[in-house]
Design a protein around this motif. Structure first.
Motif, PDB file in Angstrom:
ATOM      1  N   ASN A   1       7.884  -4.322   7.112  1.00 13.93           N
ATOM      2  CA  ASN A   1       8.669  -3.146   7.110  1.00 13.93           C
ATOM      3  C   ASN A   1       8.365  -2.242   8.302  1.00 13.93           C
ATOM      4  O   ASN A   1       8.217  -1.009   8.287  1.00 13.93           O
TER       5      ASN A   1
ATOM      6  N   GLY B   1       0.776  -1.204  -0.002  1.00 10.08           N
ATOM      7  CA  GLY B   1       0.009   0.163   0.052  1.00 10.08           C
ATOM      8  C   GLY B   1       0.887   1.313   0.086  1.00 10.08           C
ATOM      9  O   GLY B   1       1.939   1.177  -0.006  1.00 10.08           O
ATOM     10  N   ILE B   2       0.308   2.565  -0.164  1.00 11.68           N
ATOM     11  CA  ILE B   2       0.844   3.391   0.048  1.00 11.68           C
ATOM     12  C   ILE B   2       1.649   3.800   1.144  1.00 11.68           C
ATOM     13  O   ILE B   2       1.336   3.347   2.228  1.00 11.68           O
ATOM     14  N   GLY B   3       2.932   4.256   1.017  1.00  6.53           N
ATOM     15  CA  GLY B   3       3.752   4.547   2.220  1.00  6.53           C
ATOM     16  C   GLY B   3       4.320   3.306   3.083  1.00  6.53           C
ATOM     17  O   GLY B   3       4.936   3.269   3.882  1.00  6.53           O
ATOM     18  N   SER B   4       4.276   1.961   2.311  1.00  6.23           N
ATOM     19  CA  SER B   4       4.510   0.758   2.802  1.00  6.23           C
ATOM     20  C   SER B   4       6.038   0.706   2.815  1.00  6.23           C
ATOM     21  O   SER B   4       6.568  -0.080   3.679  1.00  6.23           O
ATOM     22  N   GLY B   5       6.614   1.053   1.835  1.00  6.35           N
ATOM     23  CA  GLY B   5       7.984   1.067   1.558  1.00  6.35           C
ATOM     24  C   GLY B   5       8.640   0.259   0.552  1.00  6.35           C
ATOM     25  O   GLY B   5       9.523  -0.192   0.511  1.00  6.35           O
ATOM     26  N   LYS B   6       7.759   0.432  -0.419  1.00  3.54           N
ATOM     27  CA  LYS B   6       8.096  -0.458  -1.709  1.00  3.54           C
ATOM     28  C   LYS B   6       9.227   0.325  -2.328  1.00  3.54           C
ATOM     29  O   LYS B   6      10.304  -0.634  -2.705  1.00  3.54           O
ATOM     30  N   THR B   7       9.593   1.318  -2.361  1.00  2.23           N
ATOM     31  CA  THR B   7      10.564   1.971  -3.094  1.00  2.23           C
ATOM     32  C   THR B   7      11.890   1.779  -2.480  1.00  2.23           C
ATOM     33  O   THR B   7      12.878   1.504  -2.701  1.00  2.23           O
ATOM     34  N   THR B   8      11.681   1.896  -0.955  1.00  2.28           N
ATOM     35  CA  THR B   8      12.788   1.902   0.003  1.00  2.28           C
ATOM     36  C   THR B   8      13.515   0.472   0.003  1.00  2.28           C
ATOM     37  O   THR B   8      14.670   0.000  -0.237  1.00  2.28           O
TER      38      THR B   8
ATOM     39  N   LEU C   1      15.944  -6.767   8.708  1.00  3.69           N
ATOM     40  CA  LEU C   1      15.726  -6.508   7.262  1.00  3.69           C
ATOM     41  C   LEU C   1      16.644  -6.958   6.482  1.00  3.69           C
ATOM     42  O   LEU C   1      16.290  -7.468   5.389  1.00  3.69           O
TER      43      LEU C   1
ATOM     44  N   ARG D   1       6.055  12.184   4.716  1.00  9.69           N
ATOM     45  CA  ARG D   1       6.957  12.258   3.388  1.00  9.69           C
ATOM     46  C   ARG D   1       6.125  13.354   2.367  1.00  9.69           C
ATOM     47  O   ARG D   1       6.735  13.918   2.021  1.00  9.69           O
TER      48      ARG D   1
ATOM     49  N   ARG E   1       3.873   7.557   7.941  1.00  9.87           N
ATOM     50  CA  ARG E   1       4.808   8.005   7.071  1.00  9.87           C
ATOM     51  C   ARG E   1       4.763   8.545   5.775  1.00  9.87           C
ATOM     52  O   ARG E   1       5.082   9.465   5.230  1.00  9.87           O
TER      53      ARG E   1
HETATM   54  P1  ATP Z   1       4.072   5.067  -2.501  1.00  4.47           P
HETATM   55  O1  ATP Z   1       3.149   3.936  -2.480  1.00  4.47           O
HETATM   56  O2  ATP Z   1       3.808   6.017  -1.705  1.00  4.47           O
HETATM   57  O3  ATP Z   1       5.322   5.219  -3.517  1.00  4.47           O
HETATM   58  P2  ATP Z   1       6.274   3.425  -1.021  1.00  4.47           P
HETATM   59  O4  ATP Z   1       5.532   2.183  -0.772  1.00  4.47           O
HETATM   60  O5  ATP Z   1       7.212   3.257  -2.070  1.00  4.47           O
HETATM   61  O6  ATP Z   1       5.267   4.399  -1.081  1.00  4.47           O
HETATM   62  P3  ATP Z   1       8.409   4.323   0.437  1.00  4.47           P
HETATM   63  O7  ATP Z   1       8.422   5.820  -0.322  1.00  4.47           O
HETATM   64  O8  ATP Z   1       9.490   3.555   0.075  1.00  4.47           O
HETATM   65  O9  ATP Z   1       7.212   3.651   0.293  1.00  4.47           O
HETATM   66  O10 ATP Z   1       8.256   4.577   2.017  1.00  4.47           O
HETATM   67  C1  ATP Z   1       7.562   5.595   2.457  1.00  4.47           C
HETATM   68  C2  ATP Z   1       8.243   6.511   3.569  1.00  4.47           C
HETATM   69  O11 ATP Z   1       8.478   5.658   4.417  1.00  4.47           O
HETATM   70  C3  ATP Z   1       9.407   7.218   3.093  1.00  4.47           C
HETATM   71  O12 ATP Z   1       9.621   8.436   3.442  1.00  4.47           O
HETATM   72  C4  ATP Z   1      10.663   6.064   3.756  1.00  4.47           C
HETATM   73  O13 ATP Z   1      11.763   6.893   3.822  1.00  4.47           O
HETATM   74  C5  ATP Z   1       9.923   5.581   4.826  1.00  4.47           C
HETATM   75  N1  ATP Z   1      10.385   4.203   5.387  1.00  4.47           N
HETATM   76  C6  ATP Z   1      10.653   3.222   4.689  1.00  4.47           C
HETATM   77  N2  ATP Z   1      10.810   2.050   5.256  1.00  4.47           N
HETATM   78  C7  ATP Z   1      10.774   2.537   6.339  1.00  4.47           C
HETATM   79  C8  ATP Z   1      11.419   1.883   7.773  1.00  4.47           C
HETATM   80  N3  ATP Z   1      11.673   0.336   7.748  1.00  4.47           N
HETATM   81  N4  ATP Z   1      11.184   2.484   8.949  1.00  4.47           N
HETATM   82  C9  ATP Z   1      10.982   4.020   8.852  1.00  4.47           C
HETATM   83  N5  ATP Z   1      10.671   4.587   7.860  1.00  4.47           N
HETATM   84  C10 ATP Z   1      10.601   3.842   6.352  1.00  4.47           C
END
Ligand code: ATP
Length: 202
Positions: A174, A9-16, A182, A143, A139
């Motif tokens: 995550n 989902g949004i903000g779950s950390g996919k990109t990270t 991790l 962000r 998150r």
């Molecule tokens: P979107 O769907 O909105 O593109 P996403 O799933 O790609 O989001 P990210 O952009 O990777 O998510 O992460 C969302 C935010 O959470 C970012 O600011 C990232 O730095 C932070 N984040 C990711 N993983 C962690 C973690 N394990 N602990 C703390 N913060 C995290």
């Protein structure tokens, strides 16, 4: 090509998380990026969109005005369906083309709306990045500098956690994890995917 589809989902950390696989040498294909590429100036899709919605859907650089398009389809399910019927097959085809061109032993296909668009069969395996909704909201707000209410509205428009977990072969939780945990989990999955990719090749 062995394809691991990554979603969450949004903000779950996919990109990270995808970036960490990239650091291991894995090619990443990003559905959001592909969705932009198929409507680049000069593309057939952009011409079709301009013919259908009128040329005021383009900005002064003759690029797609996404905000204008969003507004046009927001309250109009027929227009939205028309656009999806045009773009979804093109996006899918282009994602597959880029996956086949990948040079790493397997590739990671990041598809935020994998469940919503019923694309879980796209690759050989589905990896879900899972966090609870409170963490997603926190998150995302931090962000994107949006309100809690806006973040909640986006969450409500997406598949829920259970629907995503139902299509998962692998899950990375995550949140509440140490960096070492991790890292270990990502390396373990990476090794597994390398093995699966080799097995498939034989
Ligand atoms: P979107 O769907 O909105 O593109 P996403 O799933 O790609 O989001 P990210 O952009 O990777 O998510 O992460 C969302 C935010 O959470 C970012 O600011 C990232 O730095 C932070 N984040 C990711 N993983 C962690 C973690 N394990 N602990 C703390 N913060 C995290």
């Amino acid at each position: 090509m062995y394809i691991v589809a990554l979603t969450g989902g949004i903000g779950s950390g996919k990109t990270t998380i995808a970036n960490r696989f990239a650091a291991l040498g894995i090619d990443i294909i990003d559905a959001d990026l592909v969705a932009r590429q198929v409507v680049e100036p000069g593309s057939l899709a952009l011409s079709a969109i301009a013919a259908h919605f009128g040329s005021d859907i383009l900005d002064e650089k003759r690029e797609l005005n996404r905000r204008a398009l969003r507004e046009r389809i927001f309250a109009n399910p027929d227009e939205k369906a028309w656009l999806n019927a045009l773009l979804h097959p093109l996006i899918r085809e282009e994602m597959m083309r880029q996956c086949q061109q990948a040079t790493s032993p397997y590739c990671l296909l990041v598809v935020p709306l994998l469940v919503e668009n019923r694309l879980s069969g796209l690759g050989q395996r589905v990896l879900v990045i899972d966090v609870d909704e409170a963490v997603q909201i926190e998150r995302t707000c931090q962000r994107d500098q949006i309100s809690q209410q806006q973040a909640e509205a986006i969450l409500a428009s997406q598949a829920n956690r259970d629907e995503r977990l139902a299509v998962a072969d692998d899950v990375i939780v995550n949140q509440d994890r140490s960096e070492a945990e991790l890292e270990h989990e990502i390396l373990t999955l990476h090794q597994q995917y390398l093995t699966f990719a080799t097995q498939q090749a034989h």
